[in-house]
Design a protein around this motif. Structure first.
Motif, PDB file in Angstrom:
ATOM      1  N   ARG A  99     139.045 -61.396   8.879  1.00 25.72           N
ATOM      2  CA  ARG A  99     138.652 -60.995   7.522  1.00 25.72           C
ATOM      3  C   ARG A  99     137.232 -60.417   7.518  1.00 25.72           C
ATOM      4  NH1 ARG A  99     141.231 -63.113   3.123  1.00 25.72           N
ATOM      5  NH2 ARG A  99     139.271 -63.575   2.085  1.00 25.72           N
ATOM      6  N   GLU A 100     136.930 -59.637   8.542  1.00 28.48           N
ATOM      7  CA  GLU A 100     135.560 -59.129   8.685  1.00 28.48           C
ATOM      8  C   GLU A 100     135.257 -57.968   7.748  1.00 28.48           C
ATOM      9  OE1 GLU A 100     134.820 -57.260  12.463  1.00 28.48           O
ATOM     10  OE2 GLU A 100     136.884 -56.553  12.642  1.00 28.48           O
ATOM     11  N   GLY A 101     136.294 -57.251   7.296  1.00 27.47           N
ATOM     12  CA  GLY A 101     136.072 -56.091   6.443  1.00 27.47           C
ATOM     13  C   GLY A 101     135.914 -56.455   4.990  1.00 27.47           C
ATOM     14  N   ASP A 102     135.024 -55.745   4.283  1.00 27.26           N
ATOM     15  CA  ASP A 102     134.796 -56.008   2.870  1.00 27.26           C
ATOM     16  C   ASP A 102     134.556 -54.690   2.128  1.00 27.26           C
ATOM     17  OD1 ASP A 102     132.251 -55.276   3.689  1.00 27.26           O
ATOM     18  OD2 ASP A 102     131.361 -57.260   3.395  1.00 27.26           O
ATOM     19  N   PHE A 103     134.203 -54.793   0.864  1.00 25.29           N
ATOM     20  CA  PHE A 103     134.026 -53.614   0.028  1.00 25.29           C
ATOM     21  C   PHE A 103     132.918 -52.712   0.565  1.00 25.29           C
ATOM     22  CE2 PHE A 103     132.156 -51.523  -3.769  1.00 25.29           C
ATOM     23  CZ  PHE A 103     133.258 -50.768  -4.136  1.00 25.29           C
ATOM     24  N   ALA A 104     131.808 -53.295   0.988  1.00 24.43           N
ATOM     25  CA  ALA A 104     130.692 -52.496   1.493  1.00 24.43           C
ATOM     26  C   ALA A 104     131.106 -51.700   2.728  1.00 24.43           C
ATOM     27  CB  ALA A 104     129.507 -53.404   1.820  1.00 24.43           C
ATOM     28  N   MET A 105     131.894 -52.309   3.585  1.00 27.87           N
ATOM     29  CA  MET A 105     132.359 -51.610   4.784  1.00 27.87           C
ATOM     30  C   MET A 105     133.283 -50.454   4.414  1.00 27.87           C
ATOM     31  SD  MET A 105     134.177 -53.270   8.136  1.00 27.87           S
ATOM     32  CE  MET A 105     134.314 -52.342   9.672  1.00 27.87           C
ATOM     33  N   LEU A 106     134.124 -50.649   3.408  1.00 31.28           N
ATOM     34  CA  LEU A 106     135.002 -49.578   2.951  1.00 31.28           C
ATOM     35  C   LEU A 106     134.203 -48.430   2.343  1.00 31.28           C
ATOM     36  CD1 LEU A 106     137.924 -51.621   1.386  1.00 31.28           C
ATOM     37  CD2 LEU A 106     138.065 -50.133   3.389  1.00 31.28           C
ATOM     38  N   GLN A 107     133.152 -48.753   1.598  1.00 35.22           N
ATOM     39  CA  GLN A 107     132.311 -47.709   1.019  1.00 35.22           C
ATOM     40  C   GLN A 107     131.668 -46.853   2.120  1.00 35.22           C
ATOM     41  OE1 GLN A 107     129.791 -50.155  -1.631  1.00 35.22           O
ATOM     42  NE2 GLN A 107     130.509 -48.798  -3.282  1.00 35.22           N
ATOM     43  N   GLN A 108     131.170 -47.507   3.159  1.00 39.34           N
ATOM     44  CA  GLN A 108     130.561 -46.791   4.265  1.00 39.34           C
ATOM     45  C   GLN A 108     131.597 -45.902   4.962  1.00 39.34           C
ATOM     46  OE1 GLN A 108     127.441 -46.422   5.345  1.00 39.34           O
ATOM     47  NE2 GLN A 108     128.219 -45.057   6.957  1.00 39.34           N
ATOM     48  N   ALA A 109     132.810 -46.457   5.162  1.00 40.96           N
ATOM     49  CA  ALA A 109     133.877 -45.682   5.797  1.00 40.96           C
ATOM     50  C   ALA A 109     134.296 -44.509   4.914  1.00 40.96           C
ATOM     51  CB  ALA A 109     135.078 -46.578   6.085  1.00 40.96           C
ATOM     52  N   GLY A 110     134.283 -44.709   3.598  1.00 42.16           N
ATOM     53  CA  GLY A 110     134.627 -43.632   2.685  1.00 42.16           C
ATOM     54  C   GLY A 110     133.674 -42.464   2.797  1.00 42.16           C
ATOM     55  N   ARG A 111     132.391 -42.767   2.931  1.00 40.35           N
ATOM     56  CA  ARG A 111     131.404 -41.700   3.108  1.00 40.35           C
ATOM     57  C   ARG A 111     131.630 -40.976   4.437  1.00 40.35           C
ATOM     58  NH1 ARG A 111     128.126 -45.624   0.357  1.00 40.35           N
ATOM     59  NH2 ARG A 111     127.550 -46.614   2.334  1.00 40.35           N
ATOM     60  N   GLU A 112     132.047 -41.726   5.449  1.00 38.48           N
ATOM     61  CA  GLU A 112     132.252 -41.138   6.776  1.00 38.48           C
ATOM     62  C   GLU A 112     133.519 -40.292   6.842  1.00 38.48           C
ATOM     63  OE1 GLU A 112     132.947 -42.664  11.402  1.00 38.48           O
ATOM     64  OE2 GLU A 112     132.340 -44.086   9.842  1.00 38.48           O
ATOM     65  N   PHE A 113     134.607 -40.778   6.212  1.00 36.88           N
ATOM     66  CA  PHE A 113     135.911 -40.129   6.369  1.00 36.88           C
ATOM     67  C   PHE A 113     136.365 -39.359   5.132  1.00 36.88           C
ATOM     68  CE2 PHE A 113     136.134 -43.631   9.472  1.00 36.88           C
ATOM     69  CZ  PHE A 113     136.436 -42.897  10.625  1.00 36.88           C
ATOM     70  N   GLY A 114     135.586 -39.413   4.060  1.00 43.66           N
ATOM     71  CA  GLY A 114     135.899 -38.590   2.907  1.00 43.66           C
ATOM     72  C   GLY A 114     136.892 -39.171   1.927  1.00 43.66           C
ATOM     73  N   PHE A 115     136.800 -40.472   1.656  1.00 45.34           N
ATOM     74  CA  PHE A 115     137.613 -41.041   0.577  1.00 45.34           C
ATOM     75  C   PHE A 115     136.730 -41.918  -0.318  1.00 45.34           C
ATOM     76  CE2 PHE A 115     138.180 -44.027   4.160  1.00 45.34           C
ATOM     77  CZ  PHE A 115     137.918 -45.257   3.569  1.00 45.34           C
ATOM     78  N   GLU A 116     137.144 -42.050  -1.555  1.00 40.04           N
ATOM     79  CA  GLU A 116     136.418 -42.867  -2.523  1.00 40.04           C
ATOM     80  C   GLU A 116     137.006 -44.267  -2.569  1.00 40.04           C
ATOM     81  OE1 GLU A 116     136.523 -40.904  -6.259  1.00 40.04           O
ATOM     82  OE2 GLU A 116     135.155 -39.297  -5.651  1.00 40.04           O
ATOM     83  N   VAL A 117     136.167 -45.235  -2.902  1.00 44.99           N
ATOM     84  CA  VAL A 117     136.600 -46.635  -2.987  1.00 44.99           C
ATOM     85  C   VAL A 117     136.206 -47.171  -4.350  1.00 44.99           C
ATOM     86  CG1 VAL A 117     136.548 -48.912  -1.925  1.00 44.99           C
ATOM     87  CG2 VAL A 117     136.173 -46.877  -0.514  1.00 44.99           C
ATOM     88  N   GLU A 118     137.157 -47.816  -5.005  1.00 45.42           N
ATOM     89  CA  GLU A 118     136.939 -48.379  -6.340  1.00 45.42           C
ATOM     90  C   GLU A 118     137.344 -49.840  -6.334  1.00 45.42           C
ATOM     91  OE1 GLU A 118     138.487 -47.622 -10.948  1.00 45.42           O
ATOM     92  OE2 GLU A 118     139.024 -46.232  -9.334  1.00 45.42           O
ATOM     93  N   SER A 119     136.451 -50.704  -6.778  1.00 47.29           N
ATOM     94  CA  SER A 119     136.743 -52.132  -6.873  1.00 47.29           C
ATOM     95  C   SER A 119     137.041 -52.499  -8.321  1.00 47.29           C
ATOM     96  CB  SER A 119     135.548 -52.955  -6.373  1.00 47.29           C
ATOM     97  OG  SER A 119     135.788 -54.337  -6.543  1.00 47.29           O
ATOM     98  N   LEU A 120     138.137 -53.221  -8.531  1.00 44.33           N
ATOM     99  CA  LEU A 120     138.542 -53.624  -9.871  1.00 44.33           C
ATOM    100  C   LEU A 120     138.338 -55.121 -10.063  1.00 44.33           C
ATOM    101  CD1 LEU A 120     141.867 -51.615 -10.309  1.00 44.33           C
ATOM    102  CD2 LEU A 120     139.557 -50.984 -10.995  1.00 44.33           C
ATOM    103  N   ASP A 121     137.753 -55.482 -11.196  1.00 43.25           N
ATOM    104  CA  ASP A 121     137.584 -56.901 -11.517  1.00 43.25           C
ATOM    105  C   ASP A 121     138.937 -57.520 -11.854  1.00 43.25           C
ATOM    106  OD1 ASP A 121     134.841 -56.650 -11.230  1.00 43.25           O
ATOM    107  OD2 ASP A 121     134.534 -56.191 -13.355  1.00 43.25           O
ATOM    108  N   THR A 122     139.039 -58.818 -11.681  1.00 44.01           N
ATOM    109  CA  THR A 122     140.266 -59.512 -12.045  1.00 44.01           C
ATOM    110  C   THR A 122     140.443 -59.496 -13.563  1.00 44.01           C
ATOM    111  OG1 THR A 122     139.050 -61.603 -12.058  1.00 44.01           O
ATOM    112  CG2 THR A 122     140.245 -61.043 -10.053  1.00 44.01           C
ATOM    113  N   VAL A 123     141.685 -59.593 -13.997  1.00 43.49           N
ATOM    114  CA  VAL A 123     142.019 -59.579 -15.414  1.00 43.49           C
ATOM    115  C   VAL A 123     141.985 -60.999 -15.964  1.00 43.49           C
ATOM    116  CG1 VAL A 123     143.858 -59.080 -17.077  1.00 43.49           C
ATOM    117  CG2 VAL A 123     143.395 -57.497 -15.199  1.00 43.49           C
ATOM    118  N   ASP A 124     141.349 -61.171 -17.128  1.00 41.43           N
ATOM    119  CA  ASP A 124     141.325 -62.459 -17.814  1.00 41.43           C
ATOM    120  C   ASP A 124     142.328 -62.450 -18.957  1.00 41.43           C
ATOM    121  OD1 ASP A 124     139.439 -63.463 -16.160  1.00 41.43           O
ATOM    122  OD2 ASP A 124     137.764 -63.288 -17.550  1.00 41.43           O
ATOM    123  N   PHE A 125     142.976 -63.582 -19.155  1.00 43.47           N
ATOM    124  CA  PHE A 125     143.889 -63.747 -20.282  1.00 43.47           C
ATOM    125  C   PHE A 125     143.494 -65.037 -20.983  1.00 43.47           C
ATOM    126  CE2 PHE A 125     147.703 -65.137 -22.444  1.00 43.47           C
ATOM    127  CZ  PHE A 125     148.179 -63.972 -23.016  1.00 43.47           C
TER     128      PHE A 125
END
Length: 311
Positions: A130-156
């Motif tokens: 479980r070494e990968g996280d949101f920050a790592m995906l953001q860095q990879a997105g800049r490198e490989f040309g994709f955007e990353v969006e994090s969504l908060d959990t839904v409350d009911f």
């Protein structure tokens, strides 16, 4: 909706992607999928889901994994209802689990799926250990040309909507709360198979629904409605359990007695929607005692549907 087994080595069409177990496809999942569809429409790309079979916890700790809310087939049906374009069902095995976070990004996201926009939950982790996280995906997105969006959990109502919360409500027998978190009545779909016909001998012939999972997040006797074949919103009394009156260590079974129906349902594909728990499963001293209990269950089901507007 297109369904693919696994991830291609080299994808052809880019996509907007989200990743997860999607067990139950509850309100939280539905909110994420709505955002996925919107972003996909804006980019003119397919809204794509990557999910797993078995689920990761079932792979790593099969004896401790929680019961599923949905079988794979049922999950795919629910994803189709959310207007997803493509689903990739990835086998979660030793080879996949051994991928490093970097390998996951390069082989799965970039080469295999050609991700242009990635949507993930706020607690998403990936890769070996479980070494990968949101920050790592953001860095990879800049490198490989994709955007990353994090969504908060839904409350009911101040409660975090999750598969665990739905499961806990079911285990507590609170179907009203579980159904609110799901956004619809909990539903099991399956084909009617031949059983031991004990119900028929005591005056309550039941439809034995084939289950595609060996565990369920709920057990006991329930007020349900049944659709399929000749039935439309037909009220019934449903039993989920191991039938302790009949024998010991029997396999889990789902059986439905449809009120005021005398037709043949064998091999029909039925949908059973759960509205209220009547009682826990119990062991009786005789079939006569079981018959009396079922008779009272049916009376309670009739009273429930007479007093509630469920459909």
């Amino acid at each position: 909706m297109q369904v693919f087994r696994g991830i291609p080595r080299f994808g052809n069409q880019p996509c907007v992607l989200t990743i997860g177990n999607f067990d139950g496809v509850h309100l939280g999942h539905q909110a994420l999928l709505a955002r996925l569809r919107l972003r996909a429409a804006m980019l003119g790309l397919p809204a794509t889901v990557m999910t797993f079979e078995p689920l990761p916890r079932e792979f790593f700790a099969p004896d401790d994994a929680p019961p599923r809310l949905t079988s794979l087939r049922r999950k795919l049906d629910l994803l189709a209802k959310q207007s997803v374009d493509r689903v990739h069902v990835q086998a979660f095995n030793r080879q996949f689990a051994s991928l490093t976070a970097r390998e996951f990004i390069e082989k799965i996201l970039v080469q295999g799926l050609r991700v242009r926009h990635l949507m993930i939950g706020d607690d998403f982790r990936f890769g070996k250990g479980r070494e990968g996280d949101f920050a790592m995906l953001q860095q990879a997105g800049r490198e490989f040309g994709f955007e990353v969006e994090s969504l908060d959990t839904v409350d009911f109502g101040g409660e975090r909507v999750s598969s665990s919360a739905v499961r806990e409500a079911m285990l507590a027998g609170d179907m009203v709360h579980a159904n609110m978190l799901l956004g619809a009545p909990f539903e099991v779909v399956g084909r009617v198979m031949h059983g031991d016909k004990i119900g028929r001998t005591i005056g309550f012939p039941t439809a034995n629904i084939q289950l595609r999972q060996t565990t369920m997040p709920l057990s006991g006797i329930f007020a349900v409605t049944v659709d399929g074949g000749p039935l439309r919103h037909a009220p019934g009394a449903c039993s989920i359990g191991v039938r302790p009156t009949i024998g010991d260590r029997l396999a889990l079974r789902l059986e439905v007695f449809v009120l005021d129906f005398a037709g043949d349902l064998y091999h029909q594909r039925l949908s059973v929607r759960f509205w209220r728990k009547i009682r826990d499963e119990a062991k009786y001293d005789s079939l006569d005692a079981l018959k009396s209990a079922i008779d009272e269950d049916c009376n309670q089901v009739r009273r429930y549907f007479a007093s509630e507007q469920t459909f």
